[in-house]
Design an enzyme around this catalytic site. Sequence first.
Site, PDB file in Angstrom:
ATOM      1  N   CYS A  56      32.739  18.988  94.614  1.00 15.80           N
ATOM      2  CA  CYS A  56      32.532  17.553  94.391  1.00 15.80           C
ATOM      3  C   CYS A  56      31.698  16.913  95.496  1.00 15.80           C
ATOM      4  CB  CYS A  56      33.867  16.816  94.340  1.00 15.80           C
ATOM      5  SG  CYS A  56      35.249  17.736  93.689  1.00 15.80           S
ATOM      6  N   ASP A  88      41.291  16.636  94.482  1.00 10.55           N
ATOM      7  CA  ASP A  88      42.488  16.832  93.666  1.00 10.55           C
ATOM      8  C   ASP A  88      42.583  18.227  93.060  1.00 10.55           C
ATOM      9  OD1 ASP A  88      42.984  14.268  94.347  1.00 10.55           O
ATOM     10  OD2 ASP A  88      43.019  13.463  92.318  1.00 10.55           O
ATOM     11  N   CYS A 129      34.562  12.825  94.801  1.00 15.57           N
ATOM     12  CA  CYS A 129      35.790  13.238  94.123  1.00 15.57           C
ATOM     13  C   CYS A 129      36.779  12.090  94.006  1.00 15.57           C
ATOM     14  CB  CYS A 129      36.436  14.393  94.884  1.00 15.57           C
ATOM     15  SG  CYS A 129      37.873  15.098  94.036  1.00 15.57           S
ATOM     16  N   ASP A 130      37.428  12.050  92.875  1.00 21.73           N
ATOM     17  CA  ASP A 130      38.494  11.144  92.471  1.00 21.73           C
ATOM     18  C   ASP A 130      38.748   9.927  93.357  1.00 21.73           C
ATOM     19  OD1 ASP A 130      38.659  12.854  90.429  1.00 21.73           O
ATOM     20  OD2 ASP A 130      40.647  13.623  90.848  1.00 21.73           O
ATOM     21  N   LYS A 131      39.581  10.053  94.394  1.00 23.25           N
ATOM     22  CA  LYS A 131      40.021   8.878  95.153  1.00 23.25           C
ATOM     23  C   LYS A 131      38.933   8.310  96.047  1.00 23.25           C
ATOM     24  CE  LYS A 131      43.719   9.810  93.102  1.00 23.25           C
ATOM     25  NZ  LYS A 131      43.146  11.009  92.467  1.00 23.25           N
ATOM     26  N   CYS A 201      34.284  17.251  88.688  1.00 27.70           N
ATOM     27  CA  CYS A 201      34.694  17.807  87.399  1.00 27.70           C
ATOM     28  C   CYS A 201      33.994  17.083  86.250  1.00 27.70           C
ATOM     29  CB  CYS A 201      36.204  17.707  87.245  1.00 27.70           C
ATOM     30  SG  CYS A 201      37.105  18.630  88.502  1.00 27.70           S
ATOM     31  N   SER A 477      46.487  13.713  86.128  1.00 27.90           N
ATOM     32  CA  SER A 477      45.055  13.867  86.318  1.00 27.90           C
ATOM     33  C   SER A 477      44.323  13.233  85.149  1.00 27.90           C
ATOM     34  CB  SER A 477      44.709  15.358  86.390  1.00 27.90           C
ATOM     35  OG  SER A 477      43.335  15.567  86.208  1.00 27.90           O
TER      36      SER A 477
END
Length: 574
Positions: A56, A88, A129-131, A201, A477
């Site tokens: 990521c 994650d 990535c995510d957060k 992702c 998720s």
Amino acid sequence: MDAYTFDKSKLPSRHVTVGPERAPHRAFYYAMGLSEEEINQPFVGVVSCWNEAAPCNIALMRQAQSVKAGVKQGAGTPREFCTITVTDGIAMGHQGMKSSLASREAIADSIELTMRGHCYDAMVGVAGCDKSLPGIMMSMLRLNVPSVFLYGGSILPGKFKGKDVTVVDVFEGVGQHSAGNMTNEELHELECAACPSAGACGGQFTANTMACVSEAIGLALPLSSGMPAPYESRDQYAEASGRAVMNLLKLGLRPRDIVTRKALENAATVVAATGGSTNAGLHLPAMASEAGIDFNLREVCEIFKRTPYLADLKPGGKYVAKDMYEAGGVPNLLKTLLDGGFIHGDCITVTGRTIAENLEDVSFDPNQKVVYPVSNPLSPTGGVVGLEGNLAPEGAIVKVAGMDSLVFTGPARCFDCEEDAFEAVSNDGFNEGDVLVIRYEGPKGGPGMREMLSTTAALYGLGMGDKVALITDGRFSGATRGFCIGHVGPEAFVGGPIGLLKDGDIITIDAENGILSVALSDDELTERRKGWTPPDTQYATGALWKYAQLVGPANKGALTHPSGKEEVLCYADI
């Protein structure tokens, strides 16, 4: 743009660059090779979450260099720095996931401290990535200096047996392997093929959901979230983002001018229309709070309920982020939503123009197959639904994109942590028709509100994804699919009803009417609460202890500090 159009006397960087008393400060800048002209220009923080933890983030430093080039073209002086991120996919399925949501606050806090400490005038944030996406956008709203957000891009899809695959197929492959439906060799081939490049992702999981949010809310340049991370064309958007932040500095246009109540409604609309991650129900209230706006989970879910589901994206659909980009990206989606009256076109964006003005030259492409028009949606209501009831007085959330049945009733099978639930799933410790309950995984109780992808993916791998339901005060998720309800509040650790459940209690999940209930009377719940005590925590020191002391409820974004409404002096005005 002439550097001298900027009045340093009104910018934060005057505190480290202007006047005889700042000679020692300027000496440090000369030590790094800056010229007098560069020291006299606005300082722009260029922050990325580059690291070698996961794919990521590994393309972010390259893009940050292009951002810096754009800042220089706009007569600014870029100052690059990095912050952390917890990825994650690597943290999933073990104790490391407790660090994930807490990292959002650490990202926002560390950016704030760096910007404050060095008195930077503006900011471009590059996230992977995510957060890291909401964390960076939260810091922009907290600091309120001119800012532009840039997503680092998604991963290219992998190929396995002739089909596009993502890392979620590997998580589900673990369940298939456990059920004897996949050999060791097949699982190994899948894990080697699923992630073929840099990038986050590829499905409409949390990273791509929040990337779409960044455009819809107006903090990112149009189409900048779409192209995959390896594409060199992404560097052109990075450079343009650097130029754009200098234009915002000239215009005096700040994040809180952009992220209004209507902009937040636009963001929630895009989450629902894309069947996005339930984590957006956590991050949008948190971003709103940074801007001093009340926008809780219930209000987010009201927008979800009235929004048509339009984008046929994994995990509930067929396509990945690369496909959506090739189909016209977020502007293509926004165009049909605007034409249908589902978004506010008058919201200003980092282009200096409104959403409607940005879309003037965009025509919805009826020939692509990824995004449906509002006149012919995949379903009339959004891909994400809010729930309330005697089991969730503060609400809960579920992704229904791709689901056939929206009602489920069954007996509770209770677990006090994810590991116990995963072990039961792996060893046939449940029955078809059960409602698996994973509790004490909330923001305080976890601590950290873990995601449960390992458990839900294993259920799907076993072929049980539509035969059981799962509820938790933790999270799921964005890659989770099936009847999986997260963010149940109040959480068990503070005495919420989910902590009072016993095996066999009959639970009803009704995503058509927005209800999550247990067949117990108020008197019975009150009686059970008398005998309830919270469990001891295993995290009595360190960052997770500190997080647990400070974190608020999930329905308000799980924040660790007061709302922006309490602000006395904005950093941008120092």
